[in-house]
Design a protein around this motif. Structure first.
Motif, PDB file in Angstrom:
ATOM      1  N   GLY A 106       0.804  -1.216   0.000  1.00 55.36           N
ATOM      2  CA  GLY A 106       0.000   0.000   0.000  1.00 55.36           C
ATOM      3  C   GLY A 106       0.834   1.262   0.000  1.00 55.36           C
ATOM      4  N   HIS A 107       0.130   2.375  -0.083  1.00 52.16           N
ATOM      5  CA  HIS A 107       0.774   3.687  -0.093  1.00 52.16           C
ATOM      6  C   HIS A 107       1.328   4.032   1.287  1.00 52.16           C
ATOM      7  N   LEU A 108       2.147   5.084   1.330  1.00 52.39           N
ATOM      8  CA  LEU A 108       2.614   5.615   2.609  1.00 52.39           C
ATOM      9  C   LEU A 108       1.425   5.997   3.477  1.00 52.39           C
ATOM     10  N   HIS A 109       1.528   5.694   4.750  1.00 51.11           N
ATOM     11  CA  HIS A 109       0.537   6.155   5.719  1.00 51.11           C
ATOM     12  C   HIS A 109       1.171   7.321   6.469  1.00 51.11           C
ATOM     13  N   GLY A 110       0.836   8.510   6.063  1.00 52.07           N
ATOM     14  CA  GLY A 110       1.488   9.682   6.632  1.00 52.07           C
ATOM     15  C   GLY A 110       2.700  10.056   5.808  1.00 52.07           C
ATOM     16  N   VAL A 111       3.744  10.485   6.481  1.00 51.00           N
ATOM     17  CA  VAL A 111       4.948  10.952   5.789  1.00 51.00           C
ATOM     18  C   VAL A 111       6.077   9.945   5.972  1.00 51.00           C
ATOM     19  N   GLU A 112       7.087  10.037   5.113  1.00 51.72           N
ATOM     20  CA  GLU A 112       8.265   9.198   5.273  1.00 51.72           C
ATOM     21  C   GLU A 112       8.956   9.540   6.596  1.00 51.72           C
ATOM     22  N   SER A 113       9.603   8.563   7.179  1.00 51.41           N
ATOM     23  CA  SER A 113      10.266   8.765   8.468  1.00 51.41           C
ATOM     24  C   SER A 113      11.647   8.119   8.422  1.00 51.41           C
ATOM     25  N   VAL A 114      12.677   8.911   8.633  1.00 50.83           N
ATOM     26  CA  VAL A 114      14.051   8.424   8.692  1.00 50.83           C
ATOM     27  C   VAL A 114      14.687   9.073   9.911  1.00 50.83           C
ATOM     28  N   GLY A 115      15.264   8.268  10.794  1.00 51.94           N
ATOM     29  CA  GLY A 115      15.803   8.895  11.997  1.00 51.94           C
ATOM     30  C   GLY A 115      16.743   8.018  12.779  1.00 51.94           C
ATOM     31  N   VAL A 116      17.353   8.637  13.789  1.00 58.71           N
ATOM     32  CA  VAL A 116      18.252   7.984  14.730  1.00 58.71           C
ATOM     33  C   VAL A 116      17.901   8.522  16.110  1.00 58.71           C
ATOM     34  N   GLY A 117      17.793   7.643  17.109  1.00 56.95           N
ATOM     35  CA  GLY A 117      17.459   8.141  18.433  1.00 56.95           C
ATOM     36  C   GLY A 117      17.425   7.053  19.476  1.00 56.95           C
ATOM     37  N   ALA A 118      17.087   7.464  20.700  1.00 55.84           N
ATOM     38  CA  ALA A 118      17.029   6.546  21.835  1.00 55.84           C
ATOM     39  C   ALA A 118      15.747   5.726  21.843  1.00 55.84           C
ATOM     40  N   VAL A 119      14.714   6.207  21.135  1.00 58.47           N
ATOM     41  CA  VAL A 119      13.424   5.514  21.032  1.00 58.47           C
ATOM     42  C   VAL A 119      13.031   5.510  19.562  1.00 58.47           C
ATOM     43  N   PRO A 120      12.641   4.374  19.014  1.00 56.07           N
ATOM     44  CA  PRO A 120      12.319   4.320  17.584  1.00 56.07           C
ATOM     45  C   PRO A 120      10.939   4.870  17.268  1.00 56.07           C
ATOM     46  N   ASP A 121      10.746   5.231  16.007  1.00 52.88           N
ATOM     47  CA  ASP A 121       9.444   5.646  15.514  1.00 52.88           C
ATOM     48  C   ASP A 121       8.737   4.402  14.975  1.00 52.88           C
TER      49      ASP A 121
END
Length: 385
Positions: free
Chosen positions: A99-114
């Motif tokens: 399916g299509h993206l649900h919301g926006v793309e998400s790319v990140g680094v951190g102590a808690v994941p998205d």
């Protein structure tokens, strides 16, 4: 109460890792191939993911690991997205999400994941059956909402195929006999297929059964289904195996039927929240502060939140129970990991306390709040938001 959406699955996969520290890196992006010059577009997408990861401090090793997952063919028709999650350099999730993206793309680094993209694609744990009806028998295959199809052969139900077609036009005494004989074979074959589908419904507990195929066979099959299976059935008025346009129409039919099931469950939750709030029976809370307090006590059975309405607010992620706090004094002596996006903190706490999670529109919640929760037991005095 056991959760019935992505949080339960994520708890099993990520539970111990979410409890501890370490560094997370993730990427959620569209990897559809139905675009002009798909190889060039895929290379540009991958470059963008790599640059975003490096800009947030990801090591070259982590960037390479995530890039390696994105370079793999998704193996399912477009549109399709991919979600990759890495913890301390090791891939813990690499999911192809139809399916299509649900919301926006998400790319990140951190102590808690998205983890929001996974919850968005898998709002409920919804197995469903797709059934193809034919006069010679039938076939069906099981799927799960938000999951790429498992590479298993569909279940075939092979009925009798002798004298499946009416005899040629004629006026002889045999004509009515053969016509009746043929129709009886169709009914028998449809009954056998229906019995197999009924058994699958009993064992799998799907939320939807979609029936397609030959028009006569469809009608006979639906009539032969049990009342339980019939209540779950949506009929596609055509045969998706006949041509490309029918196949596309069938895909759209299935997507619409699934969306209707998900919407019904979401509306039921919203109605239940409004009912408990209206009664004042303390079995529901509204507002970010009250939802955090409920999660701190593992009191939330179902958490509803609007990620857009929560916006850029932050909460404190904790290295142990109660997992989340609005201020340091709420940590109850538990080490603080640090401030993180509120949505990520709430999803993490929901996973770790086995609460079901629903993404909703704030306008549908009591008072238009950004978050609300149904509780496992009544709450005490209200906590200010």
């Amino acid at each position: 109460m056991t959760s019935t959406n992505a949080t339960s699955e994520l708890h099993g996969i990520l539970g111990e890792r979410l409890e501890g520290g370490g560094t997370w890196a993730w990427a959620y992006a569209d990897v559809s191939g139905n675009v002009e010059d798909p190889r060039r577009q895929a290379a540009l997408k991958l470059r963008g993911v790599e640059e975003a990861l490096r800009a947030q401090g990801a090591s070259d090793e982590v960037v390479d690991v995530i890039a390696g997952e994105f370079e793999q063919e998704p193996g399912v028709p477009s549109p399709v997205t991919r979600y990759v999650l890495v913890h301390d350099g090791a891939v813990v999730l690499s999911e192809v999400l139809p399916g299509h993206l649900h919301g926006v793309e998400s790319v990140g680094v951190g102590a808690v994941p998205d983890l929001v993209p996974l919850v968005a694609h898998r709002p409920v744990d919804l197995p469903f059956l797709v059934v193809h009806a034919g006069k010679e028998g039938g076939a069906f295959r099981a799927y799960r909402l938000g999951h790429a199809p498992v590479a298993l052969d569909e279940q075939q139900v092979q009925g009798r195929n002798d004298t499946l077609h009416y005899a040629k036009a004629g006026t002889g005494w045999k004509q009515p006999h053969w016509q009746q004989h043929t129709e009886e074979i169709w009914k028998q074959n449809s009954s056998e297929t229906a019995a197999a589908v009924d058994e699958a419904v009993r064992t799998m507990r799907p939320g939807l059964v979609v029936v397609a195929g030959d028009v006569t066979a469809r009608e006979l099959l639906v009539k032969a289904l049990s009342s339980e299976s019939h209540a779950l059935t949506s009929v596609f008025p055509g045969d998706p195996r006949s041509d490309a346009s029918s196949k596309q129409a069938f895909v759209e039919h299935v997507e619409t039927a699934l969306a209707r099931v998900v919407a019904t469950r979401r509306h039921d939750l919203e109605d239940l929240l409004r009912t408990h709030v209206g009664r004042g029976d303390n079995l529901a809370v509204t507002g970010l502060g009250s939802v955090v307090a409920a999660l701190q006590q593992a009191q939330g059975a179902v958490v509803a939140l609007d990620a857009v309405a929560i916006g850029d607010r932050t909460l404190l992620a904790l290295a142990g129970a109660p997992w989340v706090a609005t201020a340091p004094e709420q940590a109850a002596g538990t080490p603080v990991i640090g401030p993180v996006p509120a949505v990520c903190a709430l999803v993490r706490a929901a996973v770790l306390t086995d609460a079901e999670l629903q993404l909703v529109n704030a306008a549908s919640l009591p008072g238009g709040v950004a978050a609300a929760a149904l509780l496992r037991w009544p709450v005490g005095p209200a906590v200010p938001a």
